[in-house]
Design an enzyme around this catalytic site. Structure first.
Site, PDB file in Angstrom:
ATOM      1  N   GLU A 132       6.302 -20.850 -28.986  1.00  0.00           N
ATOM      2  CA  GLU A 132       5.243 -20.620 -27.991  1.00  0.00           C
ATOM      3  C   GLU A 132       5.425 -21.386 -26.685  1.00  0.00           C
ATOM      4  O   GLU A 132       4.493 -22.013 -26.192  1.00  0.00           O
ATOM      5  CB  GLU A 132       3.876 -20.939 -28.603  1.00  0.00           C
ATOM      6  CG  GLU A 132       3.578 -20.121 -29.851  1.00  0.00           C
ATOM      7  CD  GLU A 132       2.202 -20.389 -30.453  1.00  0.00           C
ATOM      8  OE1 GLU A 132       1.533 -21.353 -30.023  1.00  0.00           O
ATOM      9  OE2 GLU A 132       1.790 -19.631 -31.353  1.00  0.00           O
ATOM     10  N   ASN A 173      10.534 -18.507 -31.109  1.00  0.00           N
ATOM     11  CA  ASN A 173       9.401 -17.811 -31.728  1.00  0.00           C
ATOM     12  C   ASN A 173       8.187 -17.812 -30.795  1.00  0.00           C
ATOM     13  O   ASN A 173       7.874 -18.835 -30.192  1.00  0.00           O
ATOM     14  CB  ASN A 173       9.049 -18.559 -33.031  1.00  0.00           C
ATOM     15  CG  ASN A 173       8.151 -17.791 -33.974  1.00  0.00           C
ATOM     16  OD1 ASN A 173       8.503 -16.689 -34.394  1.00  0.00           O
ATOM     17  ND2 ASN A 173       7.000 -18.352 -34.317  1.00  0.00           N
ATOM     18  N   HIS A 208       0.848 -11.075 -34.620  1.00  0.00           N
ATOM     19  CA  HIS A 208      -0.596 -11.139 -34.914  1.00  0.00           C
ATOM     20  C   HIS A 208      -1.263 -10.033 -34.095  1.00  0.00           C
ATOM     21  O   HIS A 208      -1.622 -10.242 -32.931  1.00  0.00           O
ATOM     22  CB  HIS A 208      -1.166 -12.512 -34.525  1.00  0.00           C
ATOM     23  CG  HIS A 208      -0.543 -13.659 -35.248  1.00  0.00           C
ATOM     24  ND1 HIS A 208      -0.706 -13.842 -36.612  1.00  0.00           N
ATOM     25  CD2 HIS A 208       0.245 -14.677 -34.826  1.00  0.00           C
ATOM     26  CE1 HIS A 208      -0.038 -14.939 -36.972  1.00  0.00           C
ATOM     27  NE2 HIS A 208       0.543 -15.463 -35.920  1.00  0.00           N
ATOM     28  N   GLU A 237       5.181 -13.594 -38.300  1.00  0.00           N
ATOM     29  CA  GLU A 237       3.833 -14.052 -38.706  1.00  0.00           C
ATOM     30  C   GLU A 237       2.906 -12.845 -38.790  1.00  0.00           C
ATOM     31  O   GLU A 237       1.776 -12.878 -38.322  1.00  0.00           O
ATOM     32  CB  GLU A 237       3.293 -15.083 -37.696  1.00  0.00           C
ATOM     33  CG  GLU A 237       4.212 -16.284 -37.524  1.00  0.00           C
ATOM     34  CD  GLU A 237       3.653 -17.366 -36.594  1.00  0.00           C
ATOM     35  OE1 GLU A 237       2.453 -17.329 -36.266  1.00  0.00           O
ATOM     36  OE2 GLU A 237       4.430 -18.250 -36.204  1.00  0.00           O
ATOM     37  N   ASP A 239       0.296 -10.147 -39.389  1.00  0.00           N
ATOM     38  CA  ASP A 239      -1.019  -9.866 -39.980  1.00  0.00           C
ATOM     39  C   ASP A 239      -1.777  -8.980 -38.992  1.00  0.00           C
ATOM     40  O   ASP A 239      -1.522  -9.033 -37.785  1.00  0.00           O
ATOM     41  CB  ASP A 239      -1.808 -11.137 -40.362  1.00  0.00           C
ATOM     42  CG  ASP A 239      -1.914 -12.190 -39.265  1.00  0.00           C
ATOM     43  OD1 ASP A 239      -1.798 -11.852 -38.068  1.00  0.00           O
ATOM     44  OD2 ASP A 239      -2.136 -13.368 -39.603  1.00  0.00           O
TER      45      ASP A 239
HETATM   46  C1  XIL Z   1      -1.671 -21.576 -38.013  1.00  0.00           C
HETATM   47  C2  XIL Z   1      -1.959 -21.807 -39.486  1.00  0.00           C
HETATM   48  O1  XIL Z   1      -1.968 -20.573 -40.165  1.00  0.00           O
HETATM   49  C3  XIL Z   1      -3.292 -22.513 -39.669  1.00  0.00           C
HETATM   50  O2  XIL Z   1      -3.488 -22.879 -41.025  1.00  0.00           O
HETATM   51  C4  XIL Z   1      -3.364 -23.756 -38.773  1.00  0.00           C
HETATM   52  O3  XIL Z   1      -4.650 -24.305 -38.859  1.00  0.00           O
HETATM   53  C5  XIL Z   1      -3.038 -23.401 -37.327  1.00  0.00           C
HETATM   54  O4  XIL Z   1      -1.767 -22.765 -37.273  1.00  0.00           O
HETATM   55  N1  XIL Z   1       1.167 -19.275 -34.435  1.00  0.00           N
HETATM   56  C6  XIL Z   1       1.993 -20.075 -35.176  1.00  0.00           C
HETATM   57  C7  XIL Z   1       1.529 -20.617 -36.491  1.00  0.00           C
HETATM   58  O5  XIL Z   1       3.171 -20.263 -34.819  1.00  0.00           O
HETATM   59  O6  XIL Z   1       2.083 -21.862 -36.787  1.00  0.00           O
HETATM   60  C8  XIL Z   1       0.017 -20.679 -36.555  1.00  0.00           C
HETATM   61  O7  XIL Z   1      -0.360 -21.063 -37.870  1.00  0.00           O
HETATM   62  C9  XIL Z   1      -0.582 -19.349 -36.168  1.00  0.00           C
HETATM   63  C10 XIL Z   1      -0.205 -18.980 -34.753  1.00  0.00           C
END
Ligand code: XIL
Length: 347
Positions: A132, A173, A208, A237, A239
């Site tokens: 990020e 990422n 996401h 990631e 979802d």
């Molecule tokens: C999130 C986790 O799922 C949570 O449990 C935590 O509180 C915050 O981080 N982008 C990312 C992940 O790269 O590491 C994040 O994970 C979600 C967004």
């Protein structure tokens, strides 16, 4: 009764199928989830346990216990491990955020990367080296790293990881990098790393998204453009939220940006209605059809969690909602979306 189909079996010639593990699952205390992990997944990412706050809470203190358990679990079951993540502005301990000179932050970065990547040398398949680093407008995020070290901290992070873990694949990422503005910025960043003669093996698109609108055209375009740089594309990631977006468009003050947890923002605390279940299945189906079309360019698809009950989306961006973003429900049963995903392969 357990279903016979296995995600990792069905897609075994296409890409790895991963999941994120929380601390209970790493400790094998969520037995039903652990059964699903062994049946369906051949890649794991620690949801939190390798982040700086957990692993490196003080300048000279490292907490390897939980991450070592994850790595042992993965190796025991022949599951590939993605280390997440080395350099990120979030979940960064205060002692780092409060640094005020470049030399100390450089020293932190060197110690942090060489210690973590070195500790897991030969054991971790890949690292999300930097997470990020881009803002929504495509500029570099104004993190402590950028402020004290300047643009090249990203190249340095990749170089340090390459030195400490020469066999690990190295990834950048981020989220929303499928969209045009951040995609262009990510491409420029990757070209810059490559031009410096530093290795980068892949890019992780977090994924996401919202079930009501998955940006398929942007995703397709980004697979084509990222892979044209000679790197692998991962969806890291995945979802799909089914809940209404809580952001108020007309509010500028960041502290006021979200709506509270109300029946309007948390409409389905007792179960997902059929029409939303169908929408979720269709979105997952469309996505996996696209992933299969580009299977030669995609290395891994990782879901951000094993089952709905543990998803971070129950608590983000509003605490205490009931979300349904994954393929397995709160009773660890496969949802219609699971069967829709499996079916994409058989067509
Ligand atoms: C999130 C986790 O799922 C949570 O449990 C935590 O509180 C915050 O981080 N982008 C990312 C992940 O790269 O590491 C994040 O994970 C979600 C967004």
């Amino acid at each position: 009764m357990a279903q016979k189909e296995s995600l990792k079996e069905v897609f075994k010639n296409d890409f790895l199928i991963g999941t994120a593990l929380n601390s209970f699952q790493i400790q094998q205390k969520d037995t039903a989830a652990n059964r699903l992990v062994l049946q369906h997944f051949n890649a794991i990412t620690p949801e939190n346990s390798m982040k700086a706050t957990h692993l490196h809470p003080q300048w000279d203190k490292y907490n390897f216990t939980l991450s070592d358990q994850l790595v042992a679990y993965g190796r025991q079951h022949n599951i590939k491990i993605n280390g997440h993540t080395l350099i990120w502005h979030s979940q960064l301990p205060a002692y780092v955020k409060n640094l005020n000179n470049a030399d100390s932050l450089k020293q932190y970065m060197k110690d942090h990367i060489s210690t973590l990547a070195g500790h897991y040398k030969g054991k971790v398949f890949s690292w999300d080296v930097v997470n990020e680093a881009l803002e929504g407008d495509g500029s570099l995020r104004k993190s402590i790293f950028l402020k004290l070290l300047g643009d090249d901290y990203i190249i340095d992070a990749f170089r340090l990881t390459q030195q400490a873990a020469p066999d690990a694949e190295l990834y950048y990422n981020d989220y929303n990098i499928e969209g045009l503005t951040k995609r262009r910025a990510a491409i420029a960043l990757i070209k810059k790393i490559q031009a410096a003669g530093v290795r980068i093996d892949g890019i992780g698109v977090q994924g996401h998204w919202a079930a009501v609108h998955v940006p398929l055209a942007d995703i397709e375009q980004s697979i084509q453009e990222f892979s044209a740089l000679g790197i692998k594309v991962m969806f890291t990631e995945l979802d799909l939220t089914v809940l209404p977006s809580p952001y108020k468009r007309d509010v500028v003050d960041v502290s006021q940006r979200t709506l509270p947890n109300t029946p309007a923002t948390n409409p389905w605390p007792n179960g997902l209605p059929d029409f939303k279940q169908a929408e979720l299945s269709k979105s997952y189906e469309d996505l996996f059809k696209l992933f299969l079309k580009y299977k030669d360019k995609i290395g891994r698809i990782t879901f951000w969690g094993v089952h709905d009950g543990q998803s971070w989306l129950n608590n983000f961006p509003i605490a205490g909602r009931t979300n349904y973003p994954l393929l397995f429900d709160r009773s660890y049963q496969p949802k219609p979306a699971f069967y829709a995903v499996i079916a994409t392969h058989h067509r």
